[in-house]
Design a protein around this motif. Sequence first.
Motif, PDB file in Angstrom:
ATOM      1  N   LEU A   1      -9.256  -8.359   2.894  1.00 52.29           N
ATOM      2  CA  LEU A   1      -9.040  -7.124   3.639  1.00 52.29           C
ATOM      3  C   LEU A   1      -9.679  -7.154   5.018  1.00 52.29           C
ATOM      4  CD1 LEU A   1      -9.214  -4.475   0.826  1.00 52.29           C
ATOM      5  CD2 LEU A   1      -7.242  -5.329   2.063  1.00 52.29           C
ATOM      6  N   THR A   2     -10.313  -8.269   5.388  1.00 50.50           N
ATOM      7  CA  THR A   2     -10.803  -8.381   6.772  1.00 50.50           C
ATOM      8  C   THR A   2     -10.208  -9.617   7.430  1.00 50.50           C
ATOM      9  OG1 THR A   2     -12.774  -9.543   6.003  1.00 50.50           O
ATOM     10  CG2 THR A   2     -12.966  -7.183   6.314  1.00 50.50           C
ATOM     11  N   ASP A   3     -10.811 -10.767   7.176  1.00 47.60           N
ATOM     12  CA  ASP A   3     -10.386 -11.984   7.879  1.00 47.60           C
ATOM     13  C   ASP A   3      -8.915 -12.305   7.676  1.00 47.60           C
ATOM     14  OD1 ASP A   3     -12.893 -12.198   8.739  1.00 47.60           O
ATOM     15  OD2 ASP A   3     -13.468 -13.948   7.543  1.00 47.60           O
ATOM     16  N   TYR A   4      -8.417 -12.096   6.478  1.00 51.89           N
ATOM     17  CA  TYR A   4      -7.043 -12.501   6.181  1.00 51.89           C
ATOM     18  C   TYR A   4      -6.139 -11.298   5.978  1.00 51.89           C
ATOM     19  CZ  TYR A   4      -9.425 -16.890   5.760  1.00 51.89           C
ATOM     20  OH  TYR A   4     -10.195 -17.986   6.041  1.00 51.89           O
TER      21      TYR A   4
ATOM     22  N   VAL B   1      -4.015  -9.695   8.044  1.00 52.01           N
ATOM     23  CA  VAL B   1      -2.637  -9.809   8.537  1.00 52.01           C
ATOM     24  C   VAL B   1      -1.808 -10.772   7.684  1.00 52.01           C
ATOM     25  CG1 VAL B   1      -1.213 -10.432  10.502  1.00 52.01           C
ATOM     26  CG2 VAL B   1      -3.281  -9.104  10.857  1.00 52.01           C
ATOM     27  N   PRO B   2      -2.302 -12.005   7.419  1.00 46.37           N
ATOM     28  CA  PRO B   2      -1.523 -12.879   6.531  1.00 46.37           C
ATOM     29  C   PRO B   2      -1.280 -12.248   5.163  1.00 46.37           C
ATOM     30  CG  PRO B   2      -3.242 -14.135   7.611  1.00 46.37           C
ATOM     31  CD  PRO B   2      -3.479 -12.692   7.961  1.00 46.37           C
TER      32      PRO B   2
ATOM     33  N   ILE C   1       1.524  -9.798   5.540  1.00 44.67           N
ATOM     34  CA  ILE C   1       2.807 -10.492   5.704  1.00 44.67           C
ATOM     35  C   ILE C   1       3.259 -11.048   4.357  1.00 44.67           C
ATOM     36  CG2 ILE C   1       4.092 -12.238   6.985  1.00 44.67           C
ATOM     37  CD1 ILE C   1       1.896 -12.216   9.064  1.00 44.67           C
ATOM     38  N   ALA C   2       2.287 -11.518   3.553  1.00 49.46           N
ATOM     39  CA  ALA C   2       2.653 -12.072   2.253  1.00 49.46           C
ATOM     40  C   ALA C   2       3.363 -11.032   1.392  1.00 49.46           C
ATOM     41  CB  ALA C   2       1.407 -12.590   1.537  1.00 49.46           C
TER      42      ALA C   2
ATOM     43  N   ALA D   1       5.351  -8.736   2.527  1.00 45.51           N
ATOM     44  CA  ALA D   1       6.724  -8.706   3.014  1.00 45.51           C
ATOM     45  C   ALA D   1       7.499  -9.929   2.512  1.00 45.51           C
ATOM     46  CB  ALA D   1       6.748  -8.660   4.543  1.00 45.51           C
ATOM     47  N   VAL D   2       6.806 -11.081   2.401  1.00 47.44           N
ATOM     48  CA  VAL D   2       7.457 -12.295   1.889  1.00 47.44           C
ATOM     49  C   VAL D   2       7.930 -12.057   0.461  1.00 47.44           C
ATOM     50  CG1 VAL D   2       7.089 -14.692   1.233  1.00 47.44           C
ATOM     51  CG2 VAL D   2       6.112 -13.850   3.365  1.00 47.44           C
TER      52      VAL D   2
ATOM     53  N   LEU E   1       8.609  -9.217  -0.933  1.00 40.43           N
ATOM     54  CA  LEU E   1       9.710  -8.261  -0.898  1.00 40.43           C
ATOM     55  C   LEU E   1      11.021  -8.979  -0.588  1.00 40.43           C
ATOM     56  CD1 LEU E   1      10.531  -5.230  -0.852  1.00 40.43           C
ATOM     57  CD2 LEU E   1      10.316  -5.381   1.624  1.00 40.43           C
ATOM     58  N   ALA E   2      10.989  -9.844   0.437  1.00 43.10           N
ATOM     59  CA  ALA E   2      12.209 -10.576   0.799  1.00 43.10           C
ATOM     60  C   ALA E   2      12.679 -11.422  -0.371  1.00 43.10           C
ATOM     61  CB  ALA E   2      11.944 -11.448   2.025  1.00 43.10           C
ATOM     62  N   ALA E   3      11.738 -12.060  -1.079  1.00 44.16           N
ATOM     63  CA  ALA E   3      12.105 -12.912  -2.205  1.00 44.16           C
ATOM     64  C   ALA E   3      12.754 -12.089  -3.313  1.00 44.16           C
ATOM     65  CB  ALA E   3      10.871 -13.634  -2.726  1.00 44.16           C
TER      66      ALA E   3
ATOM     67  N   ILE F   1      14.295  -9.100  -3.058  1.00 45.89           N
ATOM     68  CA  ILE F   1      15.614  -8.616  -2.638  1.00 45.89           C
ATOM     69  C   ILE F   1      16.641  -9.737  -2.733  1.00 45.89           C
ATOM     70  CG2 ILE F   1      16.948  -7.747  -0.687  1.00 45.89           C
ATOM     71  CD1 ILE F   1      14.395  -6.393   0.308  1.00 45.89           C
ATOM     72  N   GLY F   2      16.251 -10.922  -2.229  1.00 49.76           N
ATOM     73  CA  GLY F   2      17.167 -12.058  -2.267  1.00 49.76           C
ATOM     74  C   GLY F   2      17.545 -12.415  -3.689  1.00 49.76           C
TER      75      GLY F   2
END
Lengths: 478, 187
Positions: free
Chosen positions: B149-152, B154-155, B158-159, B161-162, B164-166, B168-169
């Motif tokens: 929840l600090t250093d990582y 943003v990644p 994004i993970a 969202a990754v 979620l995309a998987a 949905i696909g």
Amino acid sequence: MNALGNELLVILPEMVLVAAGLVALVWAQFLKERAAGPVAGLAAAGAALALLSLLLVPDGTGPVLFGAVKADGFSLFVRAVLYAGALVVVLGGAGYVRKFQVPVGEFYCLLLLAIAGGGFMAQAANLLTFYVGLELLSLASYAMAGLRLDDPDSNEAALKYFFNGAVSSAVLLFGLSWLFGLTGTLSLAELGPALAASGAHPALLVMAVTLVIGGLGFKMAAVPFHLWVPDVYQGAPTPVTAFLSVGSKGAALAALLRLFYEGMGPLADRWTVYFAILAAVTMTWGNVSALLQRNIKRMMGYSSIAQAGYLLVGLAAGSDHGVWAAVFYLLAYTFTNLGAFTVIMAVRSAGGGLDLDSFSGLARRSPFLAGALLVFFLSLIGFPFTAGFFGKLNLIGAAVNSGLVWLAVLTAINSVISVGYYYGVVRNMYLREPGADLPAVSLEGSARLATAVALVMTLAVGILPQFVSWAQAASLLP
Amino acid sequence: MSLQVVAFAVLAALILYGSYKVVASPLITHSALFLALVLVSVAGVFLMLDAVFLAVVQVLVYAGAVMAVIIFAIMLSEQREIGGDPSAQRMGFGEELRRALRSRHWGLLPAAAAALLAVLAIAGIGRLGAPAAPGAASTSVADVGRALLTDYLVPFEIASAVLLAAVIGAIVLTAREGSDARDGGRS
């Protein structure tokens, strides 16, 4: 708290894209069969809003948000190109999506997520952000390639893309883990100094660099990592093909520039030779293979391989000149190639096929489309007063400045080779009579807008000098 | 030779053998079980690196939950889709390896590439010297949570969202019957 809020503005455009994607997904389920129009509008609005919100991103060259991302000129320029490209894809592809019954909500949601992933790759300040951004782009792309559910070619495209992509991701990740093992840091800024200080055996660096180039070369469709391109480009829904040809390629180029020029700049003399060879092989192989194609999407696939070769010339130069020449060419190529694909989609949606004969007499059937496609092809060749001309000129200049005269000459020769296959289409459009069974082509409003935007940008980038100075501001130097 | 080296050698051998069998087993159920072996062995490597939490999560999530899902997927598939070549099931390990290498799919090529990679790695690492010993304090769950929840941050986001995309696909590509059947599934 305020400082964090200010830093969050850096990734505001990506937040807008993801939010728009989620709304598109849910809204389409409510609208059901009436979804195509409104959801396309929503997706276009999302891309436009993301583009505009780049204006709100605070200036600064240092890494923010715990060292994850960077809002330097490079990231802003590449993201602007990617998001404007996404807007053209949405507008140009709306008619195709409706006609061929591509699942609406899923298509626009995945497209916006993929674009957000590309944006994260362009602004990544450490290897982890870069890698998850790449995975977001990749996973969404695999699924999009198969979105024409009833079409076996589309299924085949998704499957091939997924298997090849999974392997290439693993290769890339292995390379990144070697870089991390050698340096103990994920930060791009610390990578170069740490590598220089580590005193690691050159063989280890060669291995790490080879694996990373292999993984990203796949995304850029560079030879010899291009084997998936023809089948996937042909089988995927055409708007997806258009996106892959510019979105994936652009994001992968940005990642390569960041990783190698920004991260490993001090070691440039060790890796530029790989990119020089890669660029030479890629552009030559792509152009020669394109000469043999009878299907327009396969031809454009090989053409985009050749264009990847031109983009790599900027990396081979390994100089600041090379960096801005590459992103400037990316700008020129994005609008030009998307314009060409918009025309192809219009011909296809009007009931034409995808073989080159479907373009017979297009000048009679739709003078505007034929003229636009002519301009796009001229720009792809690198004809004066088009975007592609200055793009190639800058790349050749960068290569010569770095002492790569042979690569500069090869780039020029390749431009001449490429005339061969583009001319085949132009001859069909202007010198052949339209067959009796070929339908008239009419453009929908959104596709007309997309073509016009691409056309204006292709000419403007080729004439106005401002674009060059913007690209020069996108330097990676701190 | 210290106990650590022996333990690592055993784990590495298990991982290598397991991964080979995952791709080479004629029966997909066997592949799944060997995958579980690989995942548990990797958890052992995590333990050796003093990452206790990661090792536990590896066993619980991968060897536990993910493996269960894979086995379910296999059990729910039709028999003709998962049954392998029965004659291949009685092959010994040596015979199997020999056939894989000599197959018309250029089995020797990846084997040679892997060997070259191993030689490069061993030659290069030999010159690097021993890696620094890990810090005395082992990583606690709280450390991992704080880092996420600090250093990582943003990644980490994004993970999501990754994933979620998987999802949905996967759903849109596997719901073969089109929207009508999906609506019908609710009743």
